[in-house]
Structure formats: structure tokens, C-alpha cells
Write a protein that holds these residues in place. Structure first.
Motif, PDB file in Angstrom:
ATOM      1  N   GLY A  93     -38.811 156.979  38.085  1.00 21.48           N
ATOM      2  CA  GLY A  93     -38.984 156.375  36.772  1.00 21.48           C
ATOM      3  C   GLY A  93     -40.443 156.349  36.354  1.00 21.48           C
ATOM      4  N   ALA A  94     -41.321 156.029  37.298  1.00 20.47           N
ATOM      5  CA  ALA A  94     -42.749 156.034  36.995  1.00 20.47           C
ATOM      6  C   ALA A  94     -43.238 157.453  36.685  1.00 20.47           C
ATOM      7  CB  ALA A  94     -43.531 155.455  38.170  1.00 20.47           C
ATOM      8  N   LEU A  95     -42.704 158.438  37.411  1.00 20.75           N
ATOM      9  CA  LEU A  95     -43.087 159.826  37.155  1.00 20.75           C
ATOM     10  C   LEU A  95     -42.648 160.254  35.756  1.00 20.75           C
ATOM     11  CD1 LEU A  95     -44.261 162.467  38.321  1.00 20.75           C
ATOM     12  CD2 LEU A  95     -41.956 163.028  39.134  1.00 20.75           C
ATOM     13  N   SER A  96     -41.416 159.910  35.379  1.00 20.20           N
ATOM     14  CA  SER A  96     -40.930 160.288  34.046  1.00 20.20           C
ATOM     15  C   SER A  96     -41.717 159.568  32.957  1.00 20.20           C
ATOM     16  CB  SER A  96     -39.444 159.973  33.913  1.00 20.20           C
ATOM     17  OG  SER A  96     -39.212 158.586  33.834  1.00 20.20           O
ATOM     18  N   SER A  97     -42.124 158.329  33.212  1.00 18.74           N
ATOM     19  CA  SER A  97     -42.941 157.600  32.238  1.00 18.74           C
ATOM     20  C   SER A  97     -44.292 158.260  32.057  1.00 18.74           C
ATOM     21  CB  SER A  97     -43.127 156.149  32.688  1.00 18.74           C
ATOM     22  OG  SER A  97     -41.900 155.456  32.714  1.00 18.74           O
ATOM     23  N   GLY A  98     -44.833 158.797  33.157  1.00 15.31           N
ATOM     24  CA  GLY A  98     -46.096 159.523  33.060  1.00 15.31           C
ATOM     25  C   GLY A  98     -45.975 160.759  32.185  1.00 15.31           C
ATOM     26  N   PHE A  99     -44.902 161.522  32.384  1.00 19.24           N
ATOM     27  CA  PHE A  99     -44.658 162.691  31.534  1.00 19.24           C
ATOM     28  C   PHE A  99     -44.510 162.270  30.068  1.00 19.24           C
ATOM     29  CE2 PHE A  99     -43.104 164.838  35.493  1.00 19.24           C
ATOM     30  CZ  PHE A  99     -43.956 165.926  35.433  1.00 19.24           C
ATOM     31  N   LEU A 100     -43.789 161.169  29.869  1.00 13.58           N
ATOM     32  CA  LEU A 100     -43.519 160.705  28.505  1.00 13.58           C
ATOM     33  C   LEU A 100     -44.804 160.324  27.783  1.00 13.58           C
ATOM     34  CD1 LEU A 100     -41.341 159.880  26.390  1.00 13.58           C
ATOM     35  CD2 LEU A 100     -41.396 157.603  27.421  1.00 13.58           C
ATOM     36  N   VAL A 101     -45.633 159.512  28.419  1.00 15.93           N
ATOM     37  CA  VAL A 101     -46.846 159.047  27.738  1.00 15.93           C
ATOM     38  C   VAL A 101     -47.841 160.190  27.554  1.00 15.93           C
ATOM     39  CG1 VAL A 101     -48.154 158.315  29.792  1.00 15.93           C
ATOM     40  CG2 VAL A 101     -48.424 157.072  27.636  1.00 15.93           C
ATOM     41  N   TYR A 102     -47.866 161.140  28.474  1.00 12.72           N
ATOM     42  CA  TYR A 102     -48.747 162.293  28.309  1.00 12.72           C
ATOM     43  C   TYR A 102     -48.262 163.153  27.143  1.00 12.72           C
ATOM     44  CZ  TYR A 102     -51.723 166.238  29.673  1.00 12.72           C
ATOM     45  OH  TYR A 102     -52.659 167.239  29.682  1.00 12.72           O
ATOM     46  N   GLY A 103     -46.933 163.308  27.039  1.00 14.04           N
ATOM     47  CA  GLY A 103     -46.389 164.058  25.912  1.00 14.04           C
ATOM     48  C   GLY A 103     -46.698 163.398  24.581  1.00 14.04           C
ATOM     49  N   ILE A 104     -46.592 162.073  24.536  1.00 14.87           N
ATOM     50  CA  ILE A 104     -46.917 161.344  23.306  1.00 14.87           C
ATOM     51  C   ILE A 104     -48.387 161.545  22.942  1.00 14.87           C
ATOM     52  CG2 ILE A 104     -47.140 159.032  22.312  1.00 14.87           C
ATOM     53  CD1 ILE A 104     -44.652 158.243  23.951  1.00 14.87           C
ATOM     54  N   GLY A 160     -39.088 162.842  29.729  1.00 17.70           N
ATOM     55  CA  GLY A 160     -38.868 161.411  29.859  1.00 17.70           C
ATOM     56  C   GLY A 160     -37.493 160.981  29.380  1.00 17.70           C
ATOM     57  N   LEU A 161     -37.039 161.530  28.267  1.00 15.45           N
ATOM     58  CA  LEU A 161     -35.720 161.171  27.749  1.00 15.45           C
ATOM     59  C   LEU A 161     -34.603 161.794  28.588  1.00 15.45           C
ATOM     60  CD1 LEU A 161     -36.353 161.473  23.900  1.00 15.45           C
ATOM     61  CD2 LEU A 161     -36.535 159.467  25.372  1.00 15.45           C
ATOM     62  N   GLY A 162     -34.844 162.993  29.125  1.00 15.08           N
ATOM     63  CA  GLY A 162     -33.864 163.618  30.002  1.00 15.08           C
ATOM     64  C   GLY A 162     -33.624 162.806  31.260  1.00 15.08           C
ATOM     65  N   PHE A 163     -34.664 162.130  31.755  1.00 18.39           N
ATOM     66  CA  PHE A 163     -34.512 161.250  32.916  1.00 18.39           C
ATOM     67  C   PHE A 163     -33.558 160.107  32.589  1.00 18.39           C
ATOM     68  CE2 PHE A 163     -35.791 157.314  35.018  1.00 18.39           C
ATOM     69  CZ  PHE A 163     -35.705 157.668  36.358  1.00 18.39           C
ATOM     70  N   LYS A 164     -33.712 159.515  31.411  1.00 17.99           N
ATOM     71  CA  LYS A 164     -32.851 158.399  31.024  1.00 17.99           C
ATOM     72  C   LYS A 164     -31.390 158.834  30.927  1.00 17.99           C
ATOM     73  CE  LYS A 164     -35.563 155.127  30.984  1.00 17.99           C
ATOM     74  NZ  LYS A 164     -35.351 154.194  32.080  1.00 17.99           N
ATOM     75  N   MET A 165     -31.164 160.054  30.443  1.00 18.16           N
ATOM     76  CA  MET A 165     -29.800 160.536  30.285  1.00 18.16           C
ATOM     77  C   MET A 165     -29.221 161.120  31.564  1.00 18.16           C
ATOM     78  SD  MET A 165     -30.124 162.379  26.551  1.00 18.16           S
ATOM     79  CE  MET A 165     -28.417 162.940  26.620  1.00 18.16           C
ATOM     80  N   ALA A 166     -30.057 161.291  32.602  1.00 17.22           N
ATOM     81  CA  ALA A 166     -29.642 161.946  33.849  1.00 17.22           C
ATOM     82  C   ALA A 166     -29.188 163.374  33.578  1.00 17.22           C
ATOM     83  CB  ALA A 166     -28.547 161.155  34.544  1.00 17.22           C
ATOM     84  N   ALA A 167     -29.987 164.093  32.785  1.00 20.70           N
ATOM     85  CA  ALA A 167     -29.677 165.482  32.452  1.00 20.70           C
ATOM     86  C   ALA A 167     -30.440 166.413  33.375  1.00 20.70           C
ATOM     87  CB  ALA A 167     -30.056 165.771  30.996  1.00 20.70           C
ATOM     88  N   VAL A 168     -29.833 167.535  33.753  1.00 17.38           N
ATOM     89  CA  VAL A 168     -30.492 168.551  34.575  1.00 17.38           C
ATOM     90  C   VAL A 168     -31.712 169.080  33.831  1.00 17.38           C
ATOM     91  CG1 VAL A 168     -30.210 170.899  35.482  1.00 17.38           C
ATOM     92  CG2 VAL A 168     -28.400 169.204  35.827  1.00 17.38           C
ATOM     93  N   PRO A 169     -32.859 169.226  34.484  1.00 18.98           N
ATOM     94  CA  PRO A 169     -33.128 169.065  35.919  1.00 18.98           C
ATOM     95  C   PRO A 169     -33.739 167.718  36.292  1.00 18.98           C
ATOM     96  CG  PRO A 169     -34.943 170.237  34.904  1.00 18.98           C
ATOM     97  CD  PRO A 169     -33.989 169.880  33.788  1.00 18.98           C
ATOM     98  N   PHE A 170     -33.420 166.663  35.569  1.00 16.57           N
ATOM     99  CA  PHE A 170     -34.003 165.341  35.817  1.00 16.57           C
ATOM    100  C   PHE A 170     -32.953 164.349  36.299  1.00 16.57           C
ATOM    101  CE2 PHE A 170     -35.625 167.316  31.838  1.00 16.57           C
ATOM    102  CZ  PHE A 170     -36.782 167.860  32.368  1.00 16.57           C
ATOM    103  N   GLN A 171     -31.920 164.876  36.987  1.00 22.35           N
ATOM    104  CA  GLN A 171     -30.750 164.077  37.324  1.00 22.35           C
ATOM    105  C   GLN A 171     -30.726 163.605  38.770  1.00 22.35           C
ATOM    106  OE1 GLN A 171     -30.961 167.238  37.647  1.00 22.35           O
ATOM    107  NE2 GLN A 171     -29.973 167.653  39.584  1.00 22.35           N
TER     108      GLN A 171
END
Length: 486
Positions: A162-173, A214-225
Motif C-alpha cells: 500500500g505504501a509503495l502504491s501510494s508512492g507511485f500515486l503521489v509521484y504521478g500526481i 495507485g488506482l489499480g492497486f485499490k481495485m486489485a487489477a493485474v499486475p497490482f493484484q
């Protein structure tokens, strides 16, 4: 004006604080009543939402960072109903907590507030803050059974990923802001419409792709599942249920806002990526579910496959696909919560989460057996239940696009094949309920009144959406009118 628009979120936050404070004055043996109080409070907020707002026009607050429109209102009511049923489940489950019953109820309410804010996010700042509120509360909820190694392991995995996906998300923003100079969805859409060259900037494209991570992690979508099966298995059952419905839907509404409000002129460029993610997610979830024996792990892989079906609606990039997403989510809510409610009761009785624990359930509790059977049939997409019509609408939207591009026919074929594959493991659960002989204990299972009520709501929801889809579909069509899609 600003405070009046967020009255639903404020009410949920205040309710969570009241539950925490009331814990000081409630004897330990009576703390379960706090859960029923939370259920009553959420029910009041849900009812009030129908009287306070109609969603016919888009209302903005906080510098246009917050929007209250038909889509936001639809998802807020979705989250409130999901939380109500989860809190009912958690109240009956709470005797398994050594301590912290009120904290569990309060954290569930705070996660609900984050989901409701996510439904109204019209700015990348609110998108990030709402997602973090959801994620941080789930860090605690996932590992709440702290004396169970599986629960702690699930918590650590969810925390790290979750922390890793948040890092991707904030960097993307940050990249999107650097390329466009704005964080607001409406302003970004206007800039892209007025300056097509902006959409070709690699900096903006990279930012959008990182936000998708980041959003793919929340949805558990490949490849973030990869987190989903282990976290579903190790978490307390009410947490797993809220993750599978609430957290996934939060990712869905934010992705709808991103593609349908912030970057509608760029969304078409993501068509191939979303198609590939949809096909990969459906295949991964369906195939990996085949050998599973743990019920919660099985539903974890089923949740991944469901994320793939939801991505079908995003891949078609139009309002028919978006309305199909909402209808599918509505049916998914009743179906999955019915399944987890039954699992919570069965696991408490049997002390095991294996499919073999369902042996003799038809004799021990016809209500539990019927509820779980209907849930499995609905997840499999068999008429006349909600799951069938949800998948039908999504597949219909996909095949309609095949006229424009034949690759959609292949995507349709993958989805249909995986629906057929899923019959094997869903009906494996049904087989265990009615025909397995793995137990000699046929003592009746006592089902509390609150659990009966929750299961009744879920059964009615599955049947009503399946037998009378027009009303719910009309609400979904109205809700997506605010999106800038074709």
C-alpha cells in the motif's frame, strides 16, 4: 455552503468519534451495543441522503476540489449500505476480538468517510487524501487479530504494498501538475481540450500511468493484484468483506473521475492498456481460483476476476460501459457481502476456513446454505440473479465496440471463457454445501437476528436486481451523465 455539501461525511466522522468516546463509559460486556449504535447511525445517514440531495445538478465546494453530483451521490449511498451490512457482520464477529471492539467499529466508519470523500473527489489533492484515509485505516483493520500470525502477515503485506502504491500515486500526481500546472479535474480537462499538444507531453502521460498504478492497486487489477489473496485470507472476515466491496469501489469511482472528468480527451489513448489489463485480470483471477480450498482465498481470486470484469466497462470508454460498471457493482455488493456473512458464521462454528467446513451446512442451517448458494450462483453469472445481468451489460458494451475494432471480440471471448471456467470453483462450493460428507456434526447453527436481517437484505438485493433490472439500470444511467464520455 461548503459545510452543507459535506454533511454526510461529517456525520460519519462524528459518529466514529462518538463510538470511540462512548467506549469509555460502556462496560466491556456491553460494548457490542456500540456496533449496533454505529449501524443505526449509518442507517440514519443513508436515509437522510435521500431527503437532502437529489444529484440532479453538480454542486462544487472547496475551490471546486469537491463535487456533489449524481455519480458522487450514487457511490456515497453504495458505501453507506456496504458499511451498514459490514458493521452488522462485525458486531456479531466482535466476540473474537480480545480488545478494541469500539476501535474496530470506529475505524470502519473512518474508512467509510474516506470512501465517501473519494466519491466526490474533483481534484488530485482530494483524491490522494481520501485514498490515504481509506488505506491507513485498513492497515489497522487488516491486522486487527494481532495474536494470529496470518493477520499480522496480511497487515505487513498490505502496509508495504500500500505504501509503495501510494508512492507511485503521489509521484504521478506531481508529474501531472508539473506538466499541466493544475490539480483540478475540470481545469485539466479544459486545458487538454484547448491545447491538444499538452496531451502529447511524455511527462503528463507518465503521470497518468503512475496514477493508474495507485488506482489499480485499490481495485486489485493485474499486475497490482498480488496482495489480495493473502490479505483476504489473513484479515478478519468483516475487514475482508469491506475491502472487497468498499475499497474496490473507491478505486472504481476515482478511475471513473480520472478518465471521465480529468482526461476524457486522453482516455482513448489508454484503450489498449485497459483492454490488456482487463483480459489479464480476468484470466489471472479465474485460473488461480481453481485449486483454492480456503474460502476467503477463493473469494480473493474471485475479487481479482471481478476487477477484470469492471475494467471491461473502462475499456469501452463510453457511458454504456460506465452505467454497466455501476450496475455490476450494485449486484456485487449484495452478492459478496452475503458470501462473507455466511463465511463469518461458519468459520466461527467450525474453526476453519476450508471448503470442507461447509459440509452438512444445508442440514445445519438452510438459511446460510441458501444464502451462500445464491451468492455463488450470482458470482458465476447465472440467471436470474444480479451477477448475471451485471456481466451481461458489461459484455454487451464490449461486443458493441467490436464493430469499431475487432480486438474487442477477442476480449469478449476471453471474458466468456473465464465465466465458464468460474463455474467449476463456484459450484464446487455449492457441492460442498449439499453433497459433501466431510463431517458428522449436524448440530443446528444458531443464526443471530442481525445476521438474518443482513442476509435477507442481500438475498432481496440479488433477486431484485436480477429480476427487475430496469429501475437500477436507470439510476446508473442517470448517475454517469456527469462524465464527459461518449
Amino acid at each position: 455552503m461548503n459545510a452543507s455539501l459535506i454533511v454526510l461525511e461529517l456525520a460519519v466522522v462524528v459518529l466514529g468519534l462518538v463510538v470511540l468516546v462512548q467506549d469509555w463509559f460502556t462496560p466491556a460486556k456491553d460494548r457490542r451495543t456500540l456496533g449496533y449504535g454505529a449501524v443505526l447511525g449509518v442507517a440514519v445517514v443513508l436515509l437522510y441522503s435521500f431527503f437532502a440531495f437529489d444529484g440532479r445538478e453538480s454542486l462544487y465546494a472547496f475551490g471546486n476540489a469537491y463535487v456533489l453530483d449524481g455519480l458522487a451521490l450514487w457511490f456515497k449511498r453504495f458505501f453507506l449500505l456496504a458499511a451498514l451490512l459490514v458493521l452488522l457482520m462485525a458486531t456479531e464477529f466482535s466476540d473474537r476480538f480480545e480488545a478494541g471492539q469500539s476501535e474496530f467499529f470506529a475505524l470502519t466508519l473512518f474508512a467509510l468517510a474516506g470512501m465517501m470523500f473519494a466519491a466526490s473527489a474533483n481534484d488530485f489533492t482530494l483524491l490522494f487524501v481520501s485514498l490515504e484515509l481509506i488505506t491507513v485505516t485498513f492497515y489497522v483493520l487488516v491486522s486487527f487479530l494481532r495474536r494470529r500470525v496470518e493477520s499480522l502477515e496480511a497487515g505487513v503485506k498490505y502496509l508495504i504494498l500500500g505504501a509503495l502504491s501510494s508512492g507511485f500515486l503521489v509521484y504521478g500526481i506531481a508529474l501531472i501538475f508539473g506538466a499541466s500546472g493544475t490539480m483540478n479535474f475540470n481545469e485539466l480537462a479544459d486545458k487538454l481540450a484547448n491545447n491538444p499538444a499538452l496531451g502529447h507531453k511524455s511527462l503528463l502521460t507518465a503521470g497518468v500511468l503512475l496514477v493508474l498504478v495507485g488506482l489499480g492497486f485499490k481495485m486489485a487489477a493485474v499486475p497490482f493484484q498480488i496482495w489480495a489473496p493473502d490479505v483476504y485470507q489473513g484479515s478478519p472476515t468483516p475487514t475482508t468483506a469491506f475491502l472487497s466491496v468498499g475499497s474496490k469501489a473507491a478505486g472504481v469511482v476515482l478511475l471513473m473521475r480520472l478518465l471521465g472528468t480529468a482526461i476524457p480527451d486522453l482516455a482513448f489513448n489508454l484503450e489498449k492498456l485497459l483492454m490488456a489489463m482487463a483480459a489479464g485480470t480476468i484470466l489471472y483471477g479465474s485460473l488461480c481460483a481453481i485449486p483454492q480450498r480456503n474460502l476467503k482465498r477463493l473469494l480473493g481470486y474471485s475479487s481479482i476476476a471481478s476487477a477484470g470484469y469492471l475494467l471491461l466497462g473502462f475499456a469501452v470508454m463510453n457511458k454504456s460501459g460506465s452505467s454497466a460498471i455501476l450496475y455490476y457493482l450494485a449486484g456485487y455488493l449484495f452478492t459478496v457481502l452475503a458470501a462473507f456473512t455466511v463465511i463469518a458464521v461458519v468459520v466461527r462454528e467450525a474453526g476453519a476456513e476450508d471448503i470442507s467446513a461447509l459440509a452438512g451446512l444445508a442440514q445445519r442451517s438452510p438459511l446460510l446454505a441458501t444464502s451462500l448458494t445464491l451468492a455463488m450462483v450470482s458470482l458465476a453469472g447465472i440467471p436470474p440473479l444480479a451477477g448475471f445481468f451485471g456481466k451481461f451489460l458489461l459484455l454487451k458494451a464490449v461486443i458493441a465496440e467490436g464493430i469499431r475494432w475487432h480486438a474487442y471480440y477477442w476480449l469478449f471471448a476471453v471474458a466468456v471463457v473465464c465465466v465458464i471456467i468460474s463455474l467449476y470453483y463456484y459450484f464446487g462450493v455449492v457441492k460442498a454445501i449439499y453433497w459433501s460428507k466431510g463431517t458428522t456434526d449436524l448440530a443446528p447453527i444458531s443464526v443471530p437476528l442481525s445476521t438474518r436481517f443482513a442476509l435477507g437484505v442481500c438475498i432481496v438485493g440479488m433477486l431484485w436486481l436480477g429480476l427487475n433490472p430496469d429501475g437500477a439500470l436507470e439510476l446508473a444511467v442517470e448517475a454517469v451523465k456527469s462524465l464527459r464520455l461518449g
